[in-house]
Design a protein around this motif. Structure first.
Motif, PDB file in Angstrom:
ATOM      1  N   UNK A 151       7.185  21.835   5.630  1.00 35.62           N
ATOM      2  CA  UNK A 151       7.136  20.385   5.484  1.00 35.62           C
ATOM      3  C   UNK A 151       5.727  19.895   5.151  1.00 35.62           C
ATOM      4  N   UNK A 152       4.708  20.545   5.719  1.00 41.46           N
ATOM      5  CA  UNK A 152       3.328  20.172   5.402  1.00 41.46           C
ATOM      6  C   UNK A 152       2.996  20.451   3.938  1.00 41.46           C
ATOM      7  N   UNK A 191       7.737  27.756  10.983  1.00 42.81           N
ATOM      8  CA  UNK A 191       7.983  27.889   9.544  1.00 42.81           C
ATOM      9  C   UNK A 191       8.388  26.571   8.914  1.00 42.81           C
ATOM     10  N   UNK A 192       9.238  25.819   9.586  1.00 46.88           N
ATOM     11  CA  UNK A 192       9.645  24.505   9.080  1.00 46.88           C
ATOM     12  C   UNK A 192       8.467  23.542   9.037  1.00 46.88           C
ATOM     13  N   UNK A 208      12.681  33.501  18.251  1.00 50.52           N
ATOM     14  CA  UNK A 208      13.170  33.065  16.945  1.00 50.52           C
ATOM     15  C   UNK A 208      13.075  31.561  16.749  1.00 50.52           C
ATOM     16  N   UNK A 209      13.359  30.790  17.778  1.00 48.87           N
ATOM     17  CA  UNK A 209      13.278  29.341  17.619  1.00 48.87           C
ATOM     18  C   UNK A 209      11.843  28.909  17.331  1.00 48.87           C
ATOM     19  N   UNK A 210      10.876  29.611  17.921  1.00 51.38           N
ATOM     20  CA  UNK A 210       9.466  29.303  17.662  1.00 51.38           C
ATOM     21  C   UNK A 210       9.120  29.631  16.204  1.00 51.38           C
ATOM     22  N   UNK A 211       9.572  30.798  15.734  1.00 47.09           N
ATOM     23  CA  UNK A 211       9.297  31.203  14.355  1.00 47.09           C
ATOM     24  C   UNK A 211       9.905  30.193  13.378  1.00 47.09           C
TER      25      UNK A 211
END
Length: 131
Positions: free
Chosen positions: A128-129, A123-124, A116-119
């Motif tokens: 941001x991009x 995603x963030x 989940x932390x990777x997802x």
């Protein structure tokens, strides 16, 4: 090649909008995407690294001749030096955040070995991009 240098076949599916969805069949639930081939390739390295980050034993890569493809798919061999990946990840200071998600999604993510932390991180980064 050291024990921590791995390579896995990944299925890159070209979407109508030009983006790629990537699945790593040997790593259950390891799916990612990218807006273009290069981004998808780097995302596939990240998903492999995240999946294997704390594993001691790695699944054997499937023989590429045994991987079925459909139109729009490309088979790409994705190499990764896990020592380098771990070092890079550990150099980036991480902070703990609390998020709330539906319990069923959490359970399914666990079953599929989705980190989940990777997802959330990926995603963030994409959000941001795009902003």
């Amino acid at each position: 090649m050291s024990k921590d240098e791995v390579f896995y076949p990944a299925i890159f599916h070209h979407q109508e909008d030009g983006a790629f969805t990537v699945k790593v069949p040997d790593l259950k639930g390891a799916v990612t995407y990218g807006d273009d081939m290069m981004t998808a390739f780097h995302s596939s390295q990240d998903v492999i690294g995240g999946y294997l980050f704390s594993e001691k034993h790695y699944p054997e890569p499937t023989d590429v001749a045994e991987i079925p493809l459909v139109p729009g798919d490309q088979l790409v061999i994705v190499p990764l030096d896990l020592n380098e990946y771990r070092s890079r990840e550990q150099q980036t200071k991480k902070v703990k955040v609390t998020v709330t998600i539906p319990e069923g999604l959490r359970d399914e993510a666990r079953e599929r070995h989705i980190v989940l932390s990777h997802v959330l991180t990926e995603g963030l980064r994409r959000e941001l991009e795009n902003n």
